[in-house]
Scaffold this motif. Sequence first.
Motif, PDB file in Angstrom:
ATOM      1  N   ASP A  25       0.828  -1.211   0.000  1.00  0.00           N
ATOM      2  CA  ASP A  25       0.000   0.000   0.000  1.00  0.00           C
ATOM      3  C   ASP A  25       0.862   1.260   0.000  1.00  0.00           C
ATOM      4  N   GLY A  26       1.929   1.244   0.793  1.00  0.00           N
ATOM      5  CA  GLY A  26       2.810   2.399   0.848  1.00  0.00           C
ATOM      6  C   GLY A  26       3.481   2.666  -0.486  1.00  0.00           C
ATOM      7  N   LEU A  27       3.913   1.606  -1.164  1.00  0.00           N
ATOM      8  CA  LEU A  27       4.564   1.777  -2.458  1.00  0.00           C
ATOM      9  C   LEU A  27       3.590   2.310  -3.502  1.00  0.00           C
ATOM     10  N   THR A  28       2.333   1.872  -3.429  1.00  0.00           N
ATOM     11  CA  THR A  28       1.304   2.408  -4.336  1.00  0.00           C
ATOM     12  C   THR A  28       1.246   3.919  -4.220  1.00  0.00           C
ATOM     13  N   THR A  29       1.204   4.411  -2.991  1.00  0.00           N
ATOM     14  CA  THR A  29       1.114   5.854  -2.754  1.00  0.00           C
ATOM     15  C   THR A  29       2.359   6.573  -3.234  1.00  0.00           C
ATOM     16  N   HIS A  30       3.527   6.052  -2.924  1.00  0.00           N
ATOM     17  CA  HIS A  30       4.779   6.732  -3.275  1.00  0.00           C
ATOM     18  C   HIS A  30       4.987   6.812  -4.786  1.00  0.00           C
ATOM     19  N   ILE A  83       2.335   9.506  -6.296  1.00  0.00           N
ATOM     20  CA  ILE A  83       2.643  10.928  -6.113  1.00  0.00           C
ATOM     21  C   ILE A  83       3.989  11.309  -6.728  1.00  0.00           C
ATOM     22  N   GLY A  84       4.683  10.320  -7.298  1.00  0.00           N
ATOM     23  CA  GLY A  84       5.933  10.603  -7.978  1.00  0.00           C
ATOM     24  C   GLY A  84       7.164  10.627  -7.104  1.00  0.00           C
ATOM     25  N   HIS A  85       7.032  10.169  -5.862  1.00  0.00           N
ATOM     26  CA  HIS A  85       8.211  10.115  -4.992  1.00  0.00           C
ATOM     27  C   HIS A  85       9.156   8.991  -5.392  1.00  0.00           C
ATOM     28  N   LEU A  86       8.573   7.877  -5.867  1.00  0.00           N
ATOM     29  CA  LEU A  86       9.363   6.755  -6.368  1.00  0.00           C
ATOM     30  C   LEU A  86       8.912   6.421  -7.782  1.00  0.00           C
ATOM     31  N   ASP A 127      12.306  -2.367  -6.684  1.00  0.00           N
ATOM     32  CA  ASP A 127      13.577  -2.654  -6.021  1.00  0.00           C
ATOM     33  C   ASP A 127      13.402  -2.706  -4.505  1.00  0.00           C
ATOM     34  N   VAL A 128      12.622  -1.772  -3.957  1.00  0.00           N
ATOM     35  CA  VAL A 128      12.339  -1.779  -2.514  1.00  0.00           C
ATOM     36  C   VAL A 128      11.660  -3.090  -2.125  1.00  0.00           C
TER      37      VAL A 128
END
Length: 206
Positions: A171-176, A179-182, A189-190
């Motif tokens: 869920d966190g990776l979806t958000t990041h 929003i273009g943070h990742l 990779d994370v």
Amino acid sequence: MPKQVDHVSRRRQIAEAVCRLADERGLEGVTLRDVAARAQVSMGAVQRCFATKEEMLVFALGQIGERIGERVRARLIAGPAQSAGTELGHAVTEIALLDREHRAEARVWLAFVAQAAVSDALAEPLRVNYTALQEAFTHLVTAAAADRPTTDRAAPLDPQREARALLALADGLTTHVLIGHLTPDQARDVLHTHLENLWHRPSRTD
């Protein structure tokens, strides 16, 4: 004779209109009138399919969950000989909605999650969905852990705790990514690094 309407197809047609509007405007921009216009049906047709707007939103949320679940199952069926660890990686990656073609779906999913914070009607199906995913992940972590080489240095795993962590990470990776943070590649990779560390975690006594 009056035209026969496929009630199930009509509900899905309306749910798709809800998702398109939610992608463009967020859930606050979803009105029954706009849904009817986008689905190219009458207001009466929408109201015959759904007694309330809340019921319509819950159904639309369920449709998104079904689509994601179908992709996960298809991914697993495509590689029946793969290890439990590989299956887990595929499943978590699919649920994280990292691919560009799933970007709109990710926006809609997060819009529903945000609304669920103030709507128990939406929160309840999400809780059911996350519980089912946690159980599936727990099973896969258990199976993957059993495949690890037996060494004195291998730390024991708590499959349920690791399943919870993977759900939260997805869920966190979806958000990041959204929003273009990742970038999607950075997010993968994370995720892959986390899974690799999971199977090769040294004992705390080392």
